[in-house]
Scaffold this motif. Structure first.
Motif, PDB file in Angstrom:
ATOM      1  N   UNK A  48       8.279  13.563  -1.992  1.00  0.00           N
ATOM      2  CA  UNK A  48       7.253  13.040  -1.097  1.00  0.00           C
ATOM      3  C   UNK A  48       6.405  11.983  -1.800  1.00  0.00           C
ATOM      4  N   UNK A  49       5.993  12.247  -3.028  1.00  0.00           N
ATOM      5  CA  UNK A  49       5.188  11.287  -3.793  1.00  0.00           C
ATOM      6  C   UNK A  49       5.952   9.979  -3.966  1.00  0.00           C
ATOM      7  N   UNK A  54       1.909   1.470  -3.438  1.00  0.00           N
ATOM      8  CA  UNK A  54       0.517   1.289  -3.856  1.00  0.00           C
ATOM      9  C   UNK A  54      -0.375   1.204  -2.628  1.00  0.00           C
ATOM     10  N   UNK A  55      -1.588   1.664  -2.712  1.00  0.00           N
ATOM     11  CA  UNK A  55      -2.253   2.347  -3.817  1.00  0.00           C
ATOM     12  C   UNK A  55      -2.034   3.854  -3.815  1.00  0.00           C
ATOM     13  N   UNK A  56      -1.397   4.390  -2.775  1.00  0.00           N
ATOM     14  CA  UNK A  56      -1.185   5.844  -2.708  1.00  0.00           C
ATOM     15  C   UNK A  56      -0.442   6.376  -3.926  1.00  0.00           C
ATOM     16  N   UNK A  57       0.662   5.704  -4.271  1.00  0.00           N
ATOM     17  CA  UNK A  57       1.510   6.203  -5.347  1.00  0.00           C
ATOM     18  C   UNK A  57       0.734   6.383  -6.642  1.00  0.00           C
ATOM     19  N   UNK A  58      -0.083   5.405  -7.016  1.00  0.00           N
ATOM     20  CA  UNK A  58      -0.810   5.474  -8.278  1.00  0.00           C
ATOM     21  C   UNK A  58      -1.704   6.709  -8.352  1.00  0.00           C
ATOM     22  N   UNK A  59      -2.296   7.072  -7.241  1.00  0.00           N
ATOM     23  CA  UNK A  59      -3.192   8.231  -7.227  1.00  0.00           C
ATOM     24  C   UNK A  59      -2.419   9.546  -7.082  1.00  0.00           C
ATOM     25  N   UNK A  76      -4.588  12.379   2.211  1.00  0.00           N
ATOM     26  CA  UNK A  76      -5.554  12.108   3.287  1.00  0.00           C
ATOM     27  C   UNK A  76      -6.876  11.591   2.724  1.00  0.00           C
ATOM     28  N   UNK A  77      -7.291  12.112   1.579  1.00  0.00           N
ATOM     29  CA  UNK A  77      -8.523  11.610   0.946  1.00  0.00           C
ATOM     30  C   UNK A  77      -8.341  10.173   0.468  1.00  0.00           C
ATOM     31  N   UNK A  84     -12.607   3.404   4.080  1.00  0.00           N
ATOM     32  CA  UNK A  84     -14.006   3.157   3.743  1.00  0.00           C
ATOM     33  C   UNK A  84     -14.161   2.050   2.700  1.00  0.00           C
ATOM     34  N   UNK A  85     -13.046   1.466   2.294  1.00  0.00           N
ATOM     35  CA  UNK A  85     -12.989   0.379   1.311  1.00  0.00           C
ATOM     36  C   UNK A  85     -13.511   0.796  -0.063  1.00  0.00           C
ATOM     37  N   UNK A  86     -13.353   2.049  -0.384  1.00  0.00           N
ATOM     38  CA  UNK A  86     -13.688   2.516  -1.725  1.00  0.00           C
ATOM     39  C   UNK A  86     -12.497   2.335  -2.656  1.00  0.00           C
ATOM     40  N   UNK A  87     -11.322   2.262  -2.068  1.00  0.00           N
ATOM     41  CA  UNK A  87     -10.108   1.881  -2.786  1.00  0.00           C
ATOM     42  C   UNK A  87      -9.618   0.621  -2.107  1.00  0.00           C
ATOM     43  N   UNK A  88      -9.432  -0.427  -2.887  1.00  0.00           N
ATOM     44  CA  UNK A  88      -8.992  -1.690  -2.334  1.00  0.00           C
ATOM     45  C   UNK A  88      -7.476  -1.658  -2.229  1.00  0.00           C
TER      46      UNK A  88
END
Length: 124
Positions: A48-49, A54-59, A76-77, A84-88
């Motif tokens: 699944x990962x 990016x940017x999901x994969x990196x986190x 989901x977070x 919320x544009x806290x992660x570009x």
């Protein structure tokens, strides 16, 4: 004879741009139900990962969760932080934008005495 999806086809699935994490997880999970032999929890998490970009994969790759449901909550977070544009979330490739001084080379070893010197280009 109907053959279920194999591991590589599960890993090749992708989240659509307009699809939420919850919708994508549901679609991906529904596909894994038909996999034969069935997936272990750890294998399901790894597959699944690897479907994310990016940017999901990196986190997600850095998360050390043992349960698929926890991984979905993390995804989901991440999705919420992007909204919320806290992660570009940039689709452009990052490239080096620093300036380089053409006529200056620093810390080059001397050819005879192994000394470190600063040399200036004599063309300027």
């Amino acid at each position: 004879m109907n053959v279920g999806p194999d591991r590589s086809s599960l890993q090749d699935m992708e989240k659509d741009n307009k699809e939420s994490i919850r919708e994508y997880t549901y679609r991906w999970r529904e596909t894994t139900v038909h996999a034969n032999p069935s997936l272990l929890e750890k294998e399901m998490i790894n597959l699944f990962v690897n479907t994310f970009k990016a940017p999901y994969f990196e986190y997600l790759v850095g998360s050390s969760t043992q349960y698929f449901s926890d991984l979905v909550a993390i995804a989901e977070r991440i999705e919420q932080a992007i909204l919320l544009r806290r992660i570009v979330h940039s689709t452009e490739e990052k490239c080096f934008t620093g300036e380089r001084k053409e006529n200056e080379v620093h810390n080059v070893k001397g050819s005879y005495k192994n000394e470190r010197k600063n040399y200036q280009n004599k063309d300027t």
